[in-house]
Design a protein around this motif. Sequence first.
Motif, short mmCIF file in Angstrom:
data_model
loop_
_atom_site.label_atom_id
_atom_site.label_comp_id
_atom_site.label_asym_id
_atom_site.label_seq_id
_atom_site.Cartn_x
_atom_site.Cartn_y
_atom_site.Cartn_z
N VAL A 1 31.14 52.20 50.85
CA VAL A 1 30.23 52.95 49.99
C VAL A 1 28.94 52.17 49.74
CG1 VAL A 1 32.14 54.18 48.90
CG2 VAL A 1 31.20 52.14 47.81
N GLY A 2 28.74 51.11 50.48
CA GLY A 2 27.49 50.38 50.40
C GLY A 2 27.43 49.27 49.37
N ILE A 3 28.60 48.84 48.86
CA ILE A 3 28.62 47.70 47.93
C ILE A 3 29.07 46.46 48.70
CG2 ILE A 3 29.62 46.73 45.83
CD1 ILE A 3 30.05 49.56 44.82
N GLY A 4 28.24 45.45 48.72
CA GLY A 4 28.61 44.21 49.39
C GLY A 4 29.41 43.33 48.44
N THR A 5 30.30 42.49 49.00
CA THR A 5 31.05 41.56 48.15
C THR A 5 30.96 40.17 48.75
OG1 THR A 5 33.00 42.26 49.34
CG2 THR A 5 32.77 43.07 47.10
N ARG A 6 31.01 39.18 47.89
CA ARG A 6 31.11 37.80 48.33
C ARG A 6 32.46 37.29 47.83
NH1 ARG A 6 29.14 32.77 46.93
NH2 ARG A 6 28.31 33.51 44.95
N ILE A 7 33.41 37.12 48.76
CA ILE A 7 34.75 36.71 48.37
C ILE A 7 34.80 35.21 48.09
CG2 ILE A 7 37.11 36.39 49.24
CD1 ILE A 7 36.93 39.11 50.50
N ILE A 8 35.33 34.86 46.92
CA ILE A 8 35.45 33.44 46.55
C ILE A 8 36.93 33.15 46.25
CG2 ILE A 8 34.70 31.63 44.95
CD1 ILE A 8 32.26 33.41 44.34
N PRO A 9 37.64 32.52 47.18
CA PRO A 9 39.04 32.17 46.88
C PRO A 9 39.08 31.01 45.88
CG PRO A 9 38.50 31.95 49.24
CD PRO A 9 37.22 32.03 48.48
N VAL A 10 39.93 31.12 44.87
CA VAL A 10 40.04 30.05 43.87
C VAL A 10 41.50 29.71 43.62
CG1 VAL A 10 37.88 30.49 42.63
CG2 VAL A 10 39.91 31.79 42.02
N GLU A 11 41.76 28.49 43.15
CA GLU A 11 43.09 28.13 42.70
C GLU A 11 43.26 28.66 41.27
OE1 GLU A 11 44.14 23.86 43.04
OE2 GLU A 11 41.97 23.78 43.17
N TRP A 12 44.50 28.63 40.78
CA TRP A 12 44.72 29.11 39.41
C TRP A 12 43.90 28.34 38.39
CZ3 TRP A 12 45.65 33.64 38.28
CH2 TRP A 12 46.62 34.43 38.91
N ALA A 13 43.89 27.02 38.53
CA ALA A 13 43.19 26.20 37.54
C ALA A 13 41.73 26.61 37.46
CB ALA A 13 43.32 24.73 37.88
N GLN A 14 41.14 26.84 38.63
CA GLN A 14 39.74 27.21 38.70
C GLN A 14 39.55 28.64 38.18
OE1 GLN A 14 38.43 26.72 42.70
NE2 GLN A 14 36.28 26.99 42.18
N TRP A 15 40.49 29.53 38.48
CA TRP A 15 40.39 30.91 38.02
C TRP A 15 40.38 30.95 36.49
CZ3 TRP A 15 43.05 34.43 35.05
CH2 TRP A 15 42.67 35.78 35.18
N LEU A 16 41.31 30.19 35.89
CA LEU A 16 41.41 30.17 34.44
C LEU A 16 40.13 29.65 33.81
CD1 LEU A 16 45.06 28.85 34.04
CD2 LEU A 16 44.20 31.05 33.24
N GLU A 17 39.58 28.58 34.42
CA GLU A 17 38.40 27.94 33.86
C GLU A 17 37.15 28.81 34.03
OE1 GLU A 17 38.55 24.66 32.72
OE2 GLU A 17 36.43 24.17 32.48
N GLN A 18 36.92 29.29 35.26
CA GLN A 18 35.66 29.98 35.53
C GLN A 18 35.71 31.46 35.17
OE1 GLN A 18 34.70 29.26 39.62
NE2 GLN A 18 34.08 27.16 39.23
N VAL A 19 36.78 32.13 35.57
CA VAL A 19 36.85 33.58 35.37
C VAL A 19 37.37 33.91 33.99
CG1 VAL A 19 37.88 35.72 36.20
CG2 VAL A 19 37.21 33.95 37.83
N PHE A 20 38.56 33.40 33.67
CA PHE A 20 39.22 33.81 32.45
C PHE A 20 38.51 33.29 31.21
CE2 PHE A 20 42.41 33.65 29.10
CZ PHE A 20 42.81 34.98 29.10
N ARG A 21 38.14 32.01 31.24
CA ARG A 21 37.49 31.47 30.06
C ARG A 21 35.98 31.48 30.16
NH1 ARG A 21 38.65 25.59 28.57
NH2 ARG A 21 40.53 26.29 27.54
N GLY A 22 35.46 31.18 31.37
CA GLY A 22 34.01 31.05 31.53
C GLY A 22 33.32 32.39 31.70
N HIS A 23 34.07 33.47 31.99
CA HIS A 23 33.50 34.81 32.20
C HIS A 23 32.44 34.79 33.29
CE1 HIS A 23 34.48 35.35 27.63
NE2 HIS A 23 35.56 35.27 28.36
N ASP A 24 32.56 33.87 34.24
CA ASP A 24 31.55 33.72 35.28
C ASP A 24 32.05 34.39 36.56
OD1 ASP A 24 29.50 32.96 36.89
OD2 ASP A 24 30.09 30.86 37.04
N PHE A 25 31.96 35.72 36.60
CA PHE A 25 32.44 36.48 37.76
C PHE A 25 31.91 37.90 37.67
CE2 PHE A 25 35.69 39.49 36.12
CZ PHE A 25 35.64 39.13 34.79
N ASP A 26 31.93 38.62 38.79
CA ASP A 26 31.64 40.05 38.77
C ASP A 26 32.96 40.82 38.86
OD1 ASP A 26 28.90 39.59 38.74
OD2 ASP A 26 28.80 39.50 40.92
N LEU A 27 33.72 40.52 39.94
CA LEU A 27 34.99 41.20 40.15
C LEU A 27 36.07 40.15 40.41
CD1 LEU A 27 33.81 43.85 42.79
CD2 LEU A 27 34.06 44.22 40.34
#
Lengths: 509, 321
Positions: free
Chosen positions: A384-410
Amino acid sequence: MGPTKPSRPARALASTLAALAIGVSTLAAGATSALAEPPDSLVMGLVLEPPHLDPTAGAAGAIDEVVYANVFEGLTRIGPDGAVMPALAARWDISEDGTVYTFHLRRDVTFHDGTAFTADDAAYSLQRAMDEDSVNAQKGLFAAIDSVVALDGYTLIVELSHPLARLPFNLGWGDAVMVAPETAETNKTAPVGTGPFRFVRWVQGDRVELEAYPDYWGKAPALTTATFRFIPDPTAAMAALMAGDLDAFANMPAPESLPALDADPRFTVVIGTTEGETILAMNQRRAPLDDIRVRQAIAHAIDRQAVVDGAMFGHGTPIGSHFAPHHPAYVDLTSVTPYDPARARALLAEAGIDPGGLTLTLHLPPPSYARRGGEIVAAHLAQVGIGTRIIPVEWAQWLEQVFRGHDFDLTIVSHTEPLDIGIYARGDDYYFGYENPAFNAVMDSLQATLDEPARARLYGQAQRLLAEDAVNGFLFQLAKHGVWNARLRGLWENSPVQANDVTGVSWAE
Amino acid sequence: MAWFLARRAVALVLTLWAASLVVFVVLEVLPGDPALLILGVGAREDTLAALRESMGLDQPAWARYLNWVGGLLTGHMANSLTYDVPVPALLGPRLAVSGPLALLALTLAVALALPLGVLAAARRGRATDVTVMGVSQLGVAVPNFWLGLLLVLVFAVGLRWLPSGGFPGWEAGLGPALAALILPALALALPQAAILARVTRSAVLEVLGEDYMRTARAKGLSHAEALWHHGLRNAMIPLVTIMGLQFSFLLAGTIIIETVFTLPGIGRLMFQAIGQRDLVVVRDLVVLLAATVGVVNFLVDVSYALLDPRLRHGRAGVADE
């Protein structure tokens, strides 16, 4: 070796090989006899090893997978169908206004060290979890509790600051199990509970062994020993089952191996349900994801069944909101945002986004539902014309950046806590940052409502609000891939709590 | 000799200090909060703060570095963040798996490689030589984890002679414990043996062309006797060098092999500890492994001196004397 008389090195080699062969065959004899187990024991494989064995001091689901209901029990417990059942509290009364709970405890309960379980132990356990320096991972479960008082040896009064209809459910969690003051500090390595099995030993990195507790208050289990072995590697898990080293694997890490196991008459394969709502979470703080049309477009772009087929080998139920399909209050809302790429493109155009004009990051934690599912979701969005940049992360990094840091789109993640729709009322603190006063109002009235049909209606309203707001891309309910010996009876097919209750397990014949 | 050893010892200490600094800095930079990892997504901020304080994570980095190095030197190591037990208590049972595994693998590799390499050299160009070299070429190419899977398929799933993985603990008895270690040791040893056999062959071939070998034969010794008494010792120096290097590879290999066979050893502990951000365990382990490799290299240096009297008497480099 040599065609004529063997040289000295060759002779040395031959004798080494001979010695090795004798050694191997002797060892093999020992190993084979160990495999012929009496039919009153169970060896179950688990993917993750618990870091320690105290369910009141850590979030790791692996702790509950070993000790919940087997070693430790709470005042209440959650049964195989997800319903709350009495456990150490035989029954309870609730005051008119719903703020005072009186728990009547069983009188015949002892801890594995022989001491009696009383209301003082119960008060201590709850107080410890609520304390200021408590390290209970689910301290929020106890937030509504004002005071806990042992009225007499077997009566516990719990006073709440406001009505909380799900208190008995909360007290059935592994984080709320009963512990004795004398042993609370050592439960991490030598757990002492009140359950049907007591702890024997823990070969760290390999297994935990339990044995039946002879003085158990309830029905004695059919098994005399239960062993949990920890095998994180999918190939090794498969080999251990095929070699007969395991009687069961609670949740096979590799769904691709299930057809082979299903075809083998030695095994039963059961696809059950879990509490894991797998979602494509969207960061509502960021433009253009704060625009409901863009979120709806993303939801319409995803073919849920294709994700289930491609990432999970067909196991998993598509969901349209944040609720488990096996729950009585579930409403199927997948039709609110069905797979419709044309509609998705139209919504994007309406929101003023040109095809190819939007690129979003997609953070993927390690589990295969996320890594495999993420690839498929990215392909759907590209259509549908939406590009994505896939970023694989470990759990520790996910918790820090995504869950707590809110630094993500999807991001793709499975929310495995039971009945956790309340996370959508946590507002900006929570990682996807959803705020809707109407939703919060529904959650508030749920807290004060005891009547079951009324609660189901409220849960229905809450589900519908989330679906209509297209808060996240609701993908599918994670399946549980149970594999066990065809002669085993009484294992849980579903996991309404992250646990492997082996109390009712027995061998046929 | 003493001067040579002293220089080596100082280098070892400096290496360890550098390793400790590097691992500490890398772990500081790595994203991930251990407290959040332990308490998970349902935890509240005050609970997280309480746990961080109890783990000492609220102190500044330099203080934590000094505490750590001080602890290492005095033997007062901190508790593992995930397991909440002192690191030595955690390492003990793991070393009791990885140590015997590495030793068994090394023994198997040497026991296979030396005779085969010597045999191939003695029968240079003939069928035996071609076969040994062919098989060893294959052995060098095969990755150890794949070999491990193959061994499990044959000996555990197919023949059911040995367990597919796991470790019952030494307290379960010598038999079951060794049975659990045989397959992983073989998986580690065979590729190593292949390399070692090839090195042995070329080292022996080189020695065979030396003047003293011709002299030995002229004295009336048989081909095999000359090789055994005079050849092997002289071929040992390159071999010991390779074995020393291989020991480090063996340690690295255990990380993969212990995962394939679900062995609770040092390698898997390291792997888990990194994933769980158990900073305490990771940094202690890195220093331990660095120390092990350093000590092994030191021992290799010492063994040169034992094997070659010229090195011992400080006349290295005058090879043609």
